[in-house]
Motif scaffolding. Structure first.
Motif, PDB file in Angstrom:
ATOM      1  N   GLY A  83       0.707  58.497  17.423  1.00 52.58           N
ATOM      2  CA  GLY A  83      -0.602  57.902  17.210  1.00 52.58           C
ATOM      3  C   GLY A  83      -0.529  56.531  16.576  1.00 52.58           C
ATOM      4  N   ALA A  84       0.273  56.389  15.527  1.00 44.17           N
ATOM      5  CA  ALA A  84       0.348  55.116  14.803  1.00 44.17           C
ATOM      6  C   ALA A  84       1.012  54.027  15.631  1.00 44.17           C
ATOM      7  CB  ALA A  84       1.096  55.310  13.483  1.00 44.17           C
ATOM      8  N   VAL A  95      -5.803  45.414   8.805  1.00 42.58           N
ATOM      9  CA  VAL A  95      -5.259  46.493   7.967  1.00 42.58           C
ATOM     10  C   VAL A  95      -6.205  47.696   7.967  1.00 42.58           C
ATOM     11  CG1 VAL A  95      -4.727  47.159   5.592  1.00 42.58           C
ATOM     12  CG2 VAL A  95      -3.857  45.000   6.505  1.00 42.58           C
ATOM     13  N   LEU A  96      -7.481  47.443   7.680  1.00 44.12           N
ATOM     14  CA  LEU A  96      -8.449  48.540   7.635  1.00 44.12           C
ATOM     15  C   LEU A  96      -8.705  49.105   9.037  1.00 44.12           C
ATOM     16  CD1 LEU A  96     -10.425  50.241   6.010  1.00 44.12           C
ATOM     17  CD2 LEU A  96     -12.133  48.427   6.295  1.00 44.12           C
ATOM     18  N   GLY A  97      -8.853  48.216  10.021  1.00 45.08           N
ATOM     19  CA  GLY A  97      -9.146  48.672  11.377  1.00 45.08           C
ATOM     20  C   GLY A  97      -8.027  49.483  11.976  1.00 45.08           C
ATOM     21  N   CYS A  98      -6.791  49.043  11.805  1.00 48.81           N
ATOM     22  CA  CYS A  98      -5.657  49.775  12.369  1.00 48.81           C
ATOM     23  C   CYS A  98      -5.477  51.121  11.672  1.00 48.81           C
ATOM     24  CB  CYS A  98      -4.389  48.935  12.246  1.00 48.81           C
ATOM     25  SG  CYS A  98      -2.977  49.590  13.172  1.00 48.81           S
ATOM     26  N   MET A  99      -5.749  51.165  10.376  1.00 46.37           N
ATOM     27  CA  MET A  99      -5.644  52.428   9.651  1.00 46.37           C
ATOM     28  C   MET A  99      -6.684  53.431  10.165  1.00 46.37           C
ATOM     29  SD  MET A  99      -5.613  53.073   5.531  1.00 46.37           S
ATOM     30  CE  MET A  99      -7.252  52.393   5.291  1.00 46.37           C
ATOM     31  N   LEU A 112      -8.235  53.342  13.124  1.00 52.30           N
ATOM     32  CA  LEU A 112      -7.932  53.660  14.517  1.00 52.30           C
ATOM     33  C   LEU A 112      -6.760  54.625  14.630  1.00 52.30           C
ATOM     34  CD1 LEU A 112      -8.356  50.164  16.197  1.00 52.30           C
ATOM     35  CD2 LEU A 112      -9.810  52.165  16.530  1.00 52.30           C
ATOM     36  N   THR A 113      -5.797  54.518  13.724  1.00 55.86           N
ATOM     37  CA  THR A 113      -4.658  55.439  13.735  1.00 55.86           C
ATOM     38  C   THR A 113      -5.116  56.861  13.462  1.00 55.86           C
ATOM     39  OG1 THR A 113      -3.098  53.718  13.042  1.00 55.86           O
ATOM     40  CG2 THR A 113      -2.476  56.009  12.613  1.00 55.86           C
ATOM     41  N   ILE A 114      -5.997  57.035  12.480  1.00 60.10           N
ATOM     42  CA  ILE A 114      -6.508  58.372  12.164  1.00 60.10           C
ATOM     43  C   ILE A 114      -7.303  58.932  13.337  1.00 60.10           C
ATOM     44  CG2 ILE A 114      -8.049  59.663  10.640  1.00 60.10           C
ATOM     45  CD1 ILE A 114      -7.314  57.676   8.421  1.00 60.10           C
ATOM     46  N   ALA A 116      -1.566  57.112   8.170  1.00 54.66           N
ATOM     47  CA  ALA A 116      -2.537  56.080   7.779  1.00 54.66           C
ATOM     48  C   ALA A 116      -1.843  54.903   7.093  1.00 54.66           C
ATOM     49  CB  ALA A 116      -3.589  56.684   6.851  1.00 54.66           C
ATOM     50  N   ILE A 117      -0.823  55.190   6.273  1.00 55.21           N
ATOM     51  CA  ILE A 117      -0.063  54.116   5.627  1.00 55.21           C
ATOM     52  C   ILE A 117       0.658  53.279   6.673  1.00 55.21           C
ATOM     53  CG2 ILE A 117       1.884  53.624   4.091  1.00 55.21           C
ATOM     54  CD1 ILE A 117       1.080  56.103   2.487  1.00 55.21           C
ATOM     55  N   LYS A 118       1.251  53.948   7.658  1.00 56.52           N
ATOM     56  CA  LYS A 118       1.901  53.222   8.744  1.00 56.52           C
ATOM     57  C   LYS A 118       0.902  52.331   9.477  1.00 56.52           C
ATOM     58  CE  LYS A 118       5.848  56.101  10.073  1.00 56.52           C
ATOM     59  NZ  LYS A 118       6.479  56.818  11.200  1.00 56.52           N
ATOM     60  N   GLY A 119      -0.285  52.885   9.770  1.00 54.61           N
ATOM     61  CA  GLY A 119      -1.302  52.102  10.465  1.00 54.61           C
ATOM     62  C   GLY A 119      -1.687  50.854   9.689  1.00 54.61           C
ATOM     63  N   ALA A 120      -1.833  50.994   8.367  1.00 55.08           N
ATOM     64  CA  ALA A 120      -2.186  49.836   7.542  1.00 55.08           C
ATOM     65  C   ALA A 120      -1.083  48.775   7.561  1.00 55.08           C
ATOM     66  CB  ALA A 120      -2.472  50.292   6.112  1.00 55.08           C
TER      67      ALA A 120
END
Length: 239
Positions: free
Chosen positions: A79-80, A131-135, A137-139, A181-185
């Motif tokens: 996902g990430a 940072v916020l958007g990718c986090m 979207l990853t979730i 979520a950390i990876k996404g950020a």
């Protein structure tokens, strides 16, 4: 690049805080990328389930652990990384061409003459939005992947949703979602930094903009893969 990163991190905590630009970029990153990402990750989850089942049956003649393994792979990696790479090709390329065009048309120099810091005006809102958007979207992508995996497991492998979730519960922990979520950020922070770096260094002409866009997608993709390895290696000591 190091200078740009330092100035961006300083700008995050330094006024003026450009809320309007931040929400505009967040809309561009998250809302306009959502459908593309959900479509792609759904098919990636389906392929993961089918291929895992085929090879597990081939090796141990049993695919009862497929839901657990697939859910673990989806939450920890799929996902990430897919979300970040798709955002790189869409958002990163867009940022590079936008900032590059502003650079060659001397709009960036105009900001400096007006006393406006280009990093604070252009990079910081994009950095925070990514940072916020990718986090987020990853979730969402992880949840969509799990849902797609449940559907295909029920239709093609004969596992009911309750059986899938029971098997998944044996392998997956809540911290897997936190680490995702950390990876996404982290991945989201890479994209605007690389895009704006090449945008600021853009050469004159359409060829220069095209080269900046290409370099952004290539370098950001490589950086995301490397950071994914570093984070996965680090998180392996925390399970």
């Amino acid at each position: 690049m190091i200078t740009l990163i330092a100035e961006t991190m300083t700008g995050v905590f330094s006024p003026p805080f450009r809320r309007k630009e931040f929400f505009q970029q967040l809309y561009f990153v998250a809302n306009k990328s959502l459908i593309i990402i959900l479509f792609c990750v759904s098919f990636a989850a389906i392929v993961t389930i089918l291929e895992s089942s085929f090879h597990m049956k081939l090796v141990i003649q049993n695919d009862s652990m497929v839901p657990g393994f697939a859910a673990l792979l989806i939450l920890r990696e799929l996902g990430a990384i897919l979300t970040a790479l798709l955002l790189t090709s869409r958002v990163g390329a867009g940022y590079a061409s936008e900032v590059g065009t502003m650079q060659i048309t001397e709009q960036v120099d105009a900001f400096k003459m007006l006393g406006i810091d280009p990093v604070n005006y252009l990079v910081v809102p994009r950095f925070l939005a990514c940072v916020l958007g990718c986090m987020m979207l990853t979730i969402i992508a992880n949840m969509t992947c799990i849902f797609s995996a449940i559907i295909v497991s029920q239709q093609y492998l004969g596992y009911t949703p309750s059986m899938f979730l029971t098997s998944m519960d044996r392998f997956v922990q809540f911290q897997d979602m936190v680490f995702a979520a950390i990876k996404g950020a982290c991945f989201g922070g890479v994209i605007p930094i690389v895009a704006c770096y090449f945008g600021f260094r853009c050469q004159q002409g359409a060829e220069g903009v095209g080269r900046a866009t290409t370099n952004t997608v290539v370098v950001a993709s490589i950086a995301i893969i490397v950071i994914d390895f570093i984070l996965s290696y680090t998180f392996s000591y925390l399970y």
